[in-house]
Motif scaffolding. Structure first.
Motif, PDB file in Angstrom:
ATOM      1  N   THR A  80      36.549 132.803  70.323  1.00 21.18           N
ATOM      2  CA  THR A  80      37.279 131.584  69.981  1.00 21.18           C
ATOM      3  C   THR A  80      36.519 130.383  70.516  1.00 21.18           C
ATOM      4  OG1 THR A  80      39.468 130.578  69.781  1.00 21.18           O
ATOM      5  CG2 THR A  80      38.859 131.444  71.964  1.00 21.18           C
ATOM      6  N   LYS A  81      36.867 129.239  69.973  1.00 27.84           N
ATOM      7  CA  LYS A  81      36.193 127.995  70.324  1.00 27.84           C
ATOM      8  C   LYS A  81      37.227 126.967  70.784  1.00 27.84           C
ATOM      9  CE  LYS A  81      34.257 128.362  66.084  1.00 27.84           C
ATOM     10  NZ  LYS A  81      34.516 129.761  65.940  1.00 27.84           N
ATOM     11  N   CYS A  82      36.768 126.005  71.572  1.00 27.33           N
ATOM     12  CA  CYS A  82      37.632 124.897  71.976  1.00 27.33           C
ATOM     13  C   CYS A  82      36.799 123.644  72.129  1.00 27.33           C
ATOM     14  CB  CYS A  82      38.373 125.230  73.286  1.00 27.33           C
ATOM     15  SG  CYS A  82      37.346 125.209  74.762  1.00 27.33           S
ATOM     16  N   GLY A  83      37.480 122.517  72.269  1.00 30.73           N
ATOM     17  CA  GLY A  83      36.809 121.264  72.561  1.00 30.73           C
ATOM     18  C   GLY A  83      37.113 120.140  71.594  1.00 30.73           C
ATOM     19  N   ILE A  84      37.486 120.474  70.358  1.00 28.78           N
ATOM     20  CA  ILE A  84      37.825 119.432  69.398  1.00 28.78           C
ATOM     21  C   ILE A  84      39.321 119.132  69.521  1.00 28.78           C
ATOM     22  CG2 ILE A  84      37.985 118.808  66.950  1.00 28.78           C
ATOM     23  CD1 ILE A  84      35.603 120.679  66.432  1.00 28.78           C
ATOM     24  N   VAL A  85      39.649 117.862  69.578  1.00 29.57           N
ATOM     25  CA  VAL A  85      41.044 117.438  69.608  1.00 29.57           C
ATOM     26  C   VAL A  85      41.275 116.621  68.344  1.00 29.57           C
ATOM     27  CG1 VAL A  85      42.804 116.139  70.852  1.00 29.57           C
ATOM     28  CG2 VAL A  85      41.009 117.351  72.130  1.00 29.57           C
ATOM     29  N   TYR A  86      42.157 117.121  67.482  1.00 25.31           N
ATOM     30  CA  TYR A  86      42.461 116.424  66.233  1.00 25.31           C
ATOM     31  C   TYR A  86      43.396 115.246  66.471  1.00 25.31           C
ATOM     32  CZ  TYR A  86      40.548 119.983  63.042  1.00 25.31           C
ATOM     33  OH  TYR A  86      39.736 120.820  62.331  1.00 25.31           O
ATOM     34  N   LYS A  87      43.298 114.281  65.583  1.00 28.77           N
ATOM     35  CA  LYS A  87      44.220 113.143  65.581  1.00 28.77           C
ATOM     36  C   LYS A  87      45.647 113.676  65.454  1.00 28.77           C
ATOM     37  CE  LYS A  87      45.186 108.940  63.025  1.00 28.77           C
ATOM     38  NZ  LYS A  87      44.829 108.094  61.893  1.00 28.77           N
ATOM     39  N   SER A  88      46.537 113.151  66.284  1.00 30.05           N
ATOM     40  CA  SER A  88      47.926 113.616  66.290  1.00 30.05           C
ATOM     41  C   SER A  88      48.808 112.541  66.904  1.00 30.05           C
ATOM     42  CB  SER A  88      48.043 114.907  67.105  1.00 30.05           C
ATOM     43  OG  SER A  88      47.801 114.623  68.481  1.00 30.05           O
ATOM     44  N   TYR A  95      38.548 113.563  68.723  1.00 28.28           N
ATOM     45  CA  TYR A  95      37.531 113.439  69.763  1.00 28.28           C
ATOM     46  C   TYR A  95      37.248 114.819  70.362  1.00 28.28           C
ATOM     47  CZ  TYR A  95      41.370 113.590  73.193  1.00 28.28           C
ATOM     48  OH  TYR A  95      42.461 113.958  73.934  1.00 28.28           O
ATOM     49  N   TYR A  96      36.292 114.866  71.258  1.00 28.45           N
ATOM     50  CA  TYR A  96      35.914 116.105  71.936  1.00 28.45           C
ATOM     51  C   TYR A  96      36.337 116.027  73.387  1.00 28.45           C
ATOM     52  CZ  TYR A  96      33.093 116.615  67.780  1.00 28.45           C
ATOM     53  OH  TYR A  96      32.684 116.710  66.478  1.00 28.45           O
ATOM     54  N   ASN A  97      36.916 117.109  73.888  1.00 24.94           N
ATOM     55  CA  ASN A  97      37.349 117.149  75.281  1.00 24.94           C
ATOM     56  C   ASN A  97      36.778 118.411  75.912  1.00 24.94           C
ATOM     57  OD1 ASN A  97      38.623 117.240  77.758  1.00 24.94           O
ATOM     58  ND2 ASN A  97      40.619 116.622  76.969  1.00 24.94           N
ATOM     59  N   TYR A  98      35.807 118.227  76.782  1.00 24.55           N
ATOM     60  CA  TYR A  98      35.207 119.346  77.505  1.00 24.55           C
ATOM     61  C   TYR A  98      35.434 119.228  79.011  1.00 24.55           C
ATOM     62  CZ  TYR A  98      33.052 120.662  73.133  1.00 24.55           C
ATOM     63  OH  TYR A  98      32.847 121.052  71.839  1.00 24.55           O
ATOM     64  N   SER A  99      36.567 118.636  79.372  1.00 23.59           N
ATOM     65  CA  SER A  99      36.900 118.573  80.798  1.00 23.59           C
ATOM     66  C   SER A  99      37.289 119.973  81.275  1.00 23.59           C
ATOM     67  CB  SER A  99      38.049 117.591  81.044  1.00 23.59           C
ATOM     68  OG  SER A  99      39.253 118.095  80.481  1.00 23.59           O
ATOM     69  N   LYS A 100      37.121 120.206  82.542  1.00 20.19           N
ATOM     70  CA  LYS A 100      37.472 121.509  83.122  1.00 20.19           C
ATOM     71  C   LYS A 100      38.918 121.876  82.803  1.00 20.19           C
ATOM     72  CE  LYS A 100      38.168 123.831  87.536  1.00 20.19           C
ATOM     73  NZ  LYS A 100      38.147 123.700  88.993  1.00 20.19           N
ATOM     74  N   ASP A 101      39.834 120.959  83.066  1.00 16.94           N
ATOM     75  CA  ASP A 101      41.255 121.252  82.853  1.00 16.94           C
ATOM     76  C   ASP A 101      41.561 121.542  81.384  1.00 16.94           C
ATOM     77  OD1 ASP A 101      41.742 120.914  85.548  1.00 16.94           O
ATOM     78  OD2 ASP A 101      42.471 118.859  85.342  1.00 16.94           O
TER      79      ASP A 101
END
Length: 181
Positions: A80-88, A95-101
């Motif tokens: 699985t992948k993570c990091g993209i945050v869709y408009k909502s 935007y992209y969120n690669y923060s630890k949390d």
């Protein structure tokens, strides 16, 4: 089906099954289970997901099928992948969120939605100039030590971006999944 060896503990089927548009397929739970059984019988054991697929609903839908047939979990590898945050309602723009949390939160969400205890490989979905390699490294270390994720990689990174991130990590990157043209 040929397999690709990633490391001494991990191999994947030569073909990975992607679930980007799972909800568009219109399958009932029973039909999805049958489809998965057929794929597994053909040797297609690698299941490719992302937290955002089907507007954040594909992992949950896939997990519902696995809940009906938990024996299938032991026959497949989950990517699985993570990091993209869709408009909502909580994000004005994509935007992209690669923060630890955020990485850890999304892995926890994926584990819950998929109904699995471990993700075989977690990928950062796309490169971002705002990526802080120290935070990514901390997230990967935490997830690896907790047993939630076995392997790590990236998706659609340029070779230099891959090499740069790799220098900051204590866990190895095992792949760079490239989107075909």
């Amino acid at each position: 089906m040929n397999r690709i060896t990633i490391n001494e503990d991990t191999s994947y089927s030569n073909i990975a099954l992607g679930f980007w548009r799972l909800l568009d397929w219109g399958l009932s739970d029973r039909e999805l289970i049958y489809f998965l059984e057929q794929c597994l019988d053909l040797g297609i054991t690698t299941m490719d997901h992302a937290d955002i697929y089907s507007n954040y609903k594909a992992e949950e839908r896939f997990g519902r099928a696995l809940k009906e047939r938990p024996d299938l979990k032991n026959k497949m590898e989950i990517i699985t992948k993570c990091g993209i945050v869709y408009k909502s309602s909580t994000a004005r723009v994509k935007y992209y969120n690669y923060s630890k949390d955020y990485i850890i939160q999304q892995v926890d969400n994926s584990l819950k939605n998929l109904g699995v205890d471990t993700i075989n490989t977690l990928l950062l979905h796309r490169p971002s100039e705002m990526l802080n390699p120290y935070e990514v490294s901390e997230a990967f270390d935490t997830l690896y030590k907790s047993g939630k994720v076995r392997n790590f990689g990236v998706s659609n990174f340029l070779p230099e971006q891959y090499r740069t991130l790799k220098q900051y990590l204590d866990v190895p990157l095992v792949t760079n999944q490239i989107e075909p043209e």
